[in-house]
Design an enzyme around this catalytic site. Structure first.
Site, PDB file in Angstrom:
ATOM      1  N   GLY A 157       0.845  -1.200   0.000  1.00  0.00           N
ATOM      2  CA  GLY A 157       0.000   0.000   0.000  1.00  0.00           C
ATOM      3  C   GLY A 157       0.876   1.244   0.000  1.00  0.00           C
ATOM      4  O   GLY A 157       1.981   1.230  -0.552  1.00  0.00           O
ATOM      5  N   ARG A 158       0.366   2.280   0.643  1.00  0.00           N
ATOM      6  CA  ARG A 158       1.120   3.549   0.681  1.00  0.00           C
ATOM      7  C   ARG A 158       2.486   3.362   1.344  1.00  0.00           C
ATOM      8  O   ARG A 158       3.527   3.744   0.796  1.00  0.00           O
ATOM      9  CB  ARG A 158       0.308   4.610   1.456  1.00  0.00           C
ATOM     10  CG  ARG A 158      -0.931   5.073   0.738  1.00  0.00           C
ATOM     11  CD  ARG A 158      -1.795   5.912   1.656  1.00  0.00           C
ATOM     12  NE  ARG A 158      -2.360   5.101   2.711  1.00  0.00           N
ATOM     13  CZ  ARG A 158      -3.604   4.597   2.705  1.00  0.00           C
ATOM     14  NH1 ARG A 158      -4.403   4.848   1.703  1.00  0.00           N
ATOM     15  NH2 ARG A 158      -4.028   3.852   3.701  1.00  0.00           N
ATOM     16  N   ASP A 178       1.078  -9.165  -2.037  1.00  0.00           N
ATOM     17  CA  ASP A 178      -0.138  -8.425  -1.702  1.00  0.00           C
ATOM     18  C   ASP A 178      -1.260  -8.951  -2.589  1.00  0.00           C
ATOM     19  O   ASP A 178      -1.395  -8.558  -3.747  1.00  0.00           O
ATOM     20  CB  ASP A 178       0.078  -6.921  -1.932  1.00  0.00           C
ATOM     21  CG  ASP A 178      -1.098  -6.079  -1.427  1.00  0.00           C
ATOM     22  OD1 ASP A 178      -2.239  -6.591  -1.412  1.00  0.00           O
ATOM     23  OD2 ASP A 178      -0.860  -4.921  -1.059  1.00  0.00           O
ATOM     24  N   CYS A 211       1.056  -4.642   5.930  1.00  0.00           N
ATOM     25  CA  CYS A 211      -0.362  -4.879   5.654  1.00  0.00           C
ATOM     26  C   CYS A 211      -1.186  -4.481   6.888  1.00  0.00           C
ATOM     27  O   CYS A 211      -0.639  -4.285   7.962  1.00  0.00           O
ATOM     28  CB  CYS A 211      -0.586  -6.353   5.292  1.00  0.00           C
ATOM     29  SG  CYS A 211      -0.040  -7.486   6.574  1.00  0.00           S
ATOM     30  N   LEU A 213      -3.935  -5.075  10.030  1.00  0.00           N
ATOM     31  CA  LEU A 213      -4.336  -6.202  10.888  1.00  0.00           C
ATOM     32  C   LEU A 213      -5.789  -6.541  10.572  1.00  0.00           C
ATOM     33  O   LEU A 213      -6.676  -5.711  10.739  1.00  0.00           O
ATOM     34  CB  LEU A 213      -4.189  -5.808  12.360  1.00  0.00           C
ATOM     35  CG  LEU A 213      -4.712  -6.843  13.367  1.00  0.00           C
ATOM     36  CD1 LEU A 213      -3.969  -8.169  13.249  1.00  0.00           C
ATOM     37  CD2 LEU A 213      -4.608  -6.309  14.795  1.00  0.00           C
ATOM     38  N   GLU A 215      -8.613 -10.286  10.191  1.00  0.00           N
ATOM     39  CA  GLU A 215      -8.707 -11.695  10.614  1.00  0.00           C
ATOM     40  C   GLU A 215      -7.697 -12.540   9.845  1.00  0.00           C
ATOM     41  O   GLU A 215      -7.094 -13.465  10.377  1.00  0.00           O
ATOM     42  CB  GLU A 215     -10.116 -12.223  10.351  1.00  0.00           C
ATOM     43  CG  GLU A 215     -11.063 -11.856  11.474  1.00  0.00           C
ATOM     44  CD  GLU A 215     -12.508 -12.118  11.125  1.00  0.00           C
ATOM     45  OE1 GLU A 215     -12.764 -12.995  10.268  1.00  0.00           O
ATOM     46  OE2 GLU A 215     -13.366 -11.429  11.704  1.00  0.00           O
ATOM     47  N   THR A 238       6.376  -2.675  11.321  1.00  0.00           N
ATOM     48  CA  THR A 238       5.918  -1.332  11.695  1.00  0.00           C
ATOM     49  C   THR A 238       4.426  -1.203  11.421  1.00  0.00           C
ATOM     50  O   THR A 238       3.898  -0.093  11.404  1.00  0.00           O
ATOM     51  CB  THR A 238       6.668  -0.243  10.897  1.00  0.00           C
ATOM     52  OG1 THR A 238       6.517  -0.526   9.500  1.00  0.00           O
ATOM     53  CG2 THR A 238       8.137  -0.162  11.264  1.00  0.00           C
ATOM     54  N   ARG A 240       1.127  -3.598  12.442  1.00  0.00           N
ATOM     55  CA  ARG A 240       0.328  -3.794  13.652  1.00  0.00           C
ATOM     56  C   ARG A 240       0.853  -5.015  14.399  1.00  0.00           C
ATOM     57  O   ARG A 240       1.210  -6.032  13.787  1.00  0.00           O
ATOM     58  CB  ARG A 240      -1.149  -4.032  13.300  1.00  0.00           C
ATOM     59  CG  ARG A 240      -1.960  -2.775  13.090  1.00  0.00           C
ATOM     60  CD  ARG A 240      -2.104  -1.946  14.376  1.00  0.00           C
ATOM     61  NE  ARG A 240      -2.824  -0.702  14.167  1.00  0.00           N
ATOM     62  CZ  ARG A 240      -2.276   0.447  13.779  1.00  0.00           C
ATOM     63  NH1 ARG A 240      -0.980   0.519  13.531  1.00  0.00           N
ATOM     64  NH2 ARG A 240      -3.015   1.534  13.638  1.00  0.00           N
ATOM     65  N   GLU A 269      -0.067  -2.888  23.898  1.00  0.00           N
ATOM     66  CA  GLU A 269       0.840  -1.752  24.093  1.00  0.00           C
ATOM     67  C   GLU A 269       0.362  -0.903  25.269  1.00  0.00           C
ATOM     68  O   GLU A 269      -0.797  -0.487  25.251  1.00  0.00           O
ATOM     69  CB  GLU A 269       0.898  -0.892  22.827  1.00  0.00           C
ATOM     70  CG  GLU A 269       1.505  -1.620  21.644  1.00  0.00           C
ATOM     71  CD  GLU A 269       1.326  -0.876  20.305  1.00  0.00           C
ATOM     72  OE1 GLU A 269       0.653   0.171  20.282  1.00  0.00           O
ATOM     73  OE2 GLU A 269       1.856  -1.354  19.305  1.00  0.00           O
ATOM     74  N   HIS A 297       5.456   2.103  19.316  1.00  0.00           N
ATOM     75  CA  HIS A 297       4.465   2.523  18.310  1.00  0.00           C
ATOM     76  C   HIS A 297       4.702   3.990  17.928  1.00  0.00           C
ATOM     77  O   HIS A 297       3.838   4.848  18.091  1.00  0.00           O
ATOM     78  CB  HIS A 297       3.030   2.330  18.843  1.00  0.00           C
ATOM     79  CG  HIS A 297       1.990   2.338  17.744  1.00  0.00           C
ATOM     80  ND1 HIS A 297       0.858   1.565  17.791  1.00  0.00           N
ATOM     81  CD2 HIS A 297       1.914   3.018  16.566  1.00  0.00           C
ATOM     82  CE1 HIS A 297       0.131   1.782  16.704  1.00  0.00           C
ATOM     83  NE2 HIS A 297       0.763   2.661  15.955  1.00  0.00           N
TER      84      HIS A 297
END
Ligand code: NAI
Length: 331
Positions: A157-158, A178, A211, A213, A215, A238, A240, A269, A297
């Site tokens: 993604g971004r 992906d 990616c 988080l 299921e 980095t 989740r 966390e 985080h």
């Protein structure tokens, strides 16, 4: 003079609320609750017209069903795993996120962790400071040249794309997995697509997780996945915490399967002090002590990025309260 609307910030932001008040102050009372659990919200959020949520608390069905007039929940960030957004939709509450504030910072952090691990920076600094051994690169042997090695991106993604471009600039051979990305991004970015997670794990010197988080991705990288990675490879997360089963990391480092890991996000966390990962990380005798980097985080954070999230969240709320269409709706 009382204002027609109530805007609530449940968590994380507890300062003077200047950015939010500049945008919303003429039409809404802006209140920050500084909550750390959903229980802290009881009796304080029910009348909110708009909510600006961060990542210290979740909004589950329990809280959502008490909201009597809420029009919009905007998640100040990208991940929406801490909101029951489907139930919000059932209740007629729009959920939006802020996807464009920290992509570069997160990608920079991922690369910073990769370089600190793969160049031995973290390990040598830790050893020398503790007075352990010679003033010599021998501590970090063997390190391999990154140019030409495979950098595997999970989730293009971004942030995954930004990480891919940075890894390319290091001369690495970038691949990605992906399943939801349409064809062609490999051509646009000059990288290679692989069709399965197994292929990515088996080929990469560095695996970087980007990616969401879901299921499907929960504990996608556990002991079995790590065992299928190359010997002496690196894992960086980095995205989740719940995507990587961190309990598998200390043994993987001790066995040499992983030469290092960088973890910005944890499933809980802050983590409990007796979590096996934290125990290994703090123990000077465990190999993870100097081969594991943990951050709180923080990958998204820069002064500019934080201000971006706050102003973009408040702007979304203003649009919702004044009857304009809201951008980045996710439900
Ligand atoms: P994005 O939505 O642009 O990209 C996520 C990509 O993951 C998409 O291309 C999607 O197709 C892919 N994906 C979904 N399911 C997948 C699967 N099962 N296997 C492989 N790929 C899959 O999101 P963006 O902005 O790149 O953010 C990525 C993640 O980074 C967010 O979901 C968020 O959890 C995390 N994040 C962490 C921050 C931090 O401070 N550590 C800050 C911002 C985001």
């Amino acid at each position: 003079m009382s204002k027609p609307f109530l805007a609530v910030i449940p968590d994380f932001i507890t300062d003077d609320l200047k950015p939010e008040r500049e945008i919303l102050g003429d039409i809404a009372e802006v209140v920050a609750l500084g909550a750390h659990s959903e229980e802290d919200l009881v009796g304080k959020i029910d009348n909110a017209d708009v909510i600006m949520l961060y990542h210290d608390v979740s909004l589950t069905r329990r809280t959502l069903q008490r909201l009597v007039r809420c029009r919009l929940i905007v998640r100040g960030g990208v991940g929406i795993d801490n909101i029951d957004h489907r139930f919000a939709r059932e209740r007629g509450i729009t959920v939006a996120n802020v996807p464009d504030y920290g992509s570069e910072e997160v990608a920079d952090t991922a690369i910073a962790m990769v370089l600190a691990l793969a160049r031995g920076v973290h390990l040598m600094n830790s050893r020398l400071r503790s007075g352990d051994g010679d003033w010599h690169y021998h501590h970090a042997v063997p390190l391999v040249r990154l140019r030409g090695r495979v950098f595997g991106v999970i989730g293009l993604g971004r942030i995954g794309s930004a990480a891919a471009l940075r890894a390319k600039a290091l001369g690495m051979d970038v691949i990605f997995y992906d399943p939801y990305k349409p064809d062609g991004y490999d051509k646009a970015l000059g990288i290679r697509r692989v069709e399965s997670l197994e292929e990515l794990l088996g080929q990469s010197l560095v695996v970087s997780v980007h990616c969401p988080l879901t299921e499907e991705t929960h504990h996608m990288i556990g002991a079995a996945a790590i065992a299928s990675m190359q010997p002496r490879s690196y894992l960086v997360n980095t995205a989740r915490g719940g995507i990587v089963d961190i309990a598998a990391i200390p043994d993987a480092i001790a066995s040499g399967r992983l030469a290092g890991a960088g973890i910005d996000v944890l499933e809980v966390e802050p983590p409990s002090a007796d979590h096996p990962l934290m125990v290994a990380w703090r123990d000077p005798k465990h190999p993870a002590h100097e081969r594991l980097i943990i951050n709180p985080h923080a990958a998204f954070y820069s002064e500019e990025g934080l201000l971006d999230i706050r102003t973009k969240s408040a702007t979304a709320c203003r649009r919702a309260l004044t009857g304009l269409a809201v951008r980045n709706v996710v439900n």
